[in-house]
Enzyme design. Structure first.
Site, PDB file in Angstrom:
ATOM      1  N   SER A 115       0.834  -1.209   0.000  1.00 59.85           N
ATOM      2  CA  SER A 115       0.000   0.000   0.000  1.00 59.85           C
ATOM      3  C   SER A 115       0.869   1.260   0.000  1.00 59.85           C
ATOM      4  O   SER A 115       1.625   1.488  -0.947  1.00 59.85           O
ATOM      5  CB  SER A 115      -0.958  -0.054   1.191  1.00 59.85           C
ATOM      6  OG  SER A 115      -1.953   0.916   1.092  1.00 59.85           O
TER       7      SER A 115
ATOM      8  N   ASP B 118      -9.625  -6.146  -3.920  1.00 59.05           N
ATOM      9  CA  ASP B 118      -9.041  -4.903  -3.407  1.00 59.05           C
ATOM     10  C   ASP B 118      -9.692  -3.688  -4.070  1.00 59.05           C
ATOM     11  O   ASP B 118      -9.554  -3.464  -5.270  1.00 59.05           O
ATOM     12  CB  ASP B 118      -7.529  -4.883  -3.665  1.00 59.05           C
ATOM     13  CG  ASP B 118      -6.820  -3.724  -2.978  1.00 59.05           C
ATOM     14  OD1 ASP B 118      -7.502  -2.858  -2.398  1.00 59.05           O
ATOM     15  OD2 ASP B 118      -5.576  -3.692  -3.017  1.00 59.05           O
TER      16      ASP B 118
ATOM     17  N   HIS C 138      -7.193  -5.993   0.240  1.00 56.52           N
ATOM     18  CA  HIS C 138      -6.027  -5.117   0.185  1.00 56.52           C
ATOM     19  C   HIS C 138      -4.755  -5.716   0.794  1.00 56.52           C
ATOM     20  O   HIS C 138      -3.673  -5.187   0.576  1.00 56.52           O
ATOM     21  CB  HIS C 138      -6.366  -3.795   0.888  1.00 56.52           C
ATOM     22  CG  HIS C 138      -5.341  -2.732   0.731  1.00 56.52           C
ATOM     23  ND1 HIS C 138      -4.898  -2.292  -0.512  1.00 56.52           N
ATOM     24  CD2 HIS C 138      -4.638  -2.008   1.649  1.00 56.52           C
ATOM     25  CE1 HIS C 138      -3.995  -1.341  -0.343  1.00 56.52           C
ATOM     26  NE2 HIS C 138      -3.804  -1.164   0.946  1.00 56.52           N
TER      27      HIS C 138
END
Length: 324
Positions: A123, A273, A303
């Site tokens: 991320s 995601d 995610h």
């Protein structure tokens, strides 16, 4: 007096197990290093967020990796154990984080006497990870992008549309009202982003596994790496980090900033995601130039496939980093 520590395992003499404070970027930052054999390659994890430090809960998900790598977790500037009320807002910039990352890599190379490291960016960590491998490719064997960021603004819009659509399909009146009240991104108010993420979690676009947050909390409470006060630091660090990096991070578009790297790249993407929407990661993968590329879907993840499907993720890392 209770002190921070990370527990030993077998092959104590041959391996390395340490949790230590290191001066990085002129401030104290914490690094956890675990591996059964010092000759194994280094694997450095970059946590998400910004501010979502993972020293406090990552170890149970990574125990298999410790047999094949020297596994390194780093609580970044302003996050977790590395949070300090003395940190200045002006030091919380993407350039500073990339500089910190490269300094951590240099320290690991010298401390552990390895020429290169494998890098996993999750991320937010995938932003500074891609920028770092672009800058110093000679220090990295390969890069693994998890929940890979592409274009933040475009991703936020797709994510919002998905979340609102889920709210309407499920006829969740509260979700519809709150999402319509904040309107489409970009959001100048972090509270609006939190409202969006609250409902994204509800509809499975953040975590597919409903019990994942409970696992994180359990490990945070039972681990030996964090003291009780560190749990509060973890929360404070998330708030501090996001508030000071949010605006700069919102302008990130790696599809324009990093179009080519000189290291092998592996994208590990959750099929569900919608925090960093998978379709943007797929588009980015197609345009990114690298000496070797591979893209793997995690069908039961959103995610965080390295936590949601940790066994599959660990097997993929071992296969492509150790035995390729």
């Amino acid at each position: 007096m209770w002190i921070r520590k990370t527990p030993y395992k077998k092959n104590k003499d041959q391996g390395i197990i340490t949790l230590k404070k290191v001066t990085i970027g002129k401030i104290d930052q914490w690094i956890m290093i675990r591996g059964t054999d010092r000759s194994n390659p280094i694997l450095l994890f970059l946590h998400g967020g910004p501010g979502a430090a993972q020293i406090g809960f990552a170890r149970p998900f990574q125990s298999t990796l410790e047999e094949h790598f020297i596994v390194v977790n780093w609580d970044q500037r302003g996050a977790g154990l590395s949070y300090s009320k003395h940190l200045t807002a002006t030091s919380m910039t993407i350039n500073q984080f990339v500089s910190d990352l490269l300094e951590v890599v240099q320290w690991l190379r010298q401390e552990l006497k390895h020429e290169k490291v494998y890098l996993v960016g999750h991320s937010w960590g995938s932003i500074i990870g891609m920028l770092a491998v672009q800058k110093r490719p000679e220090w990295f064997y390969a890069y693994f992008g998890v929940g890979q960021v592409a274009d933040i603004n475009k991703g936020d819009f797709i994510s919002y549309e998905y979340t609102l659509r889920c709210a309407k399909v499920s006829q969740n009146k509260k979700a519809i009202l709150e999402l319509q009240a904040i309107g489409e991104p970009p959001w100048n108010n972090i509270k609006h982003e939190r409202i969006h993420q609250k409902w994204l979690k509800k509809f499975g676009g953040y975590y597919k596994q409903k019990n994942l947050v409970a696992k994180f909390s359990k490990y945070m409470l039972l681990n030996s790496e964090y003291r009780l006060i560190d749990l509060f630091k973890h929360i404070k660090g998330q708030q501090f980090s996001m508030s000071h990096i949010h605006d700069e991070m919102s302008a990130v578009n790696l599809t324009e900033q990093v179009t080519e790297v000189q290291v092998p790249v592996f994208f590990c993407i959750g099929r569900h995601d919608y925090l960093t929407p998978y379709e943007l990661a797929e588009e980015y993968y197609k345009i990114l130039k690298a000496p070797q590329k591979s893209y793997i879907w995690f069908e039961h993840s959103a995610h965080s496939p390295h936590f949601e499907e940790s066994e599959k993720f660990n097997e993929f890392l071992i296969k492509h980093a150790v035995y390729d």
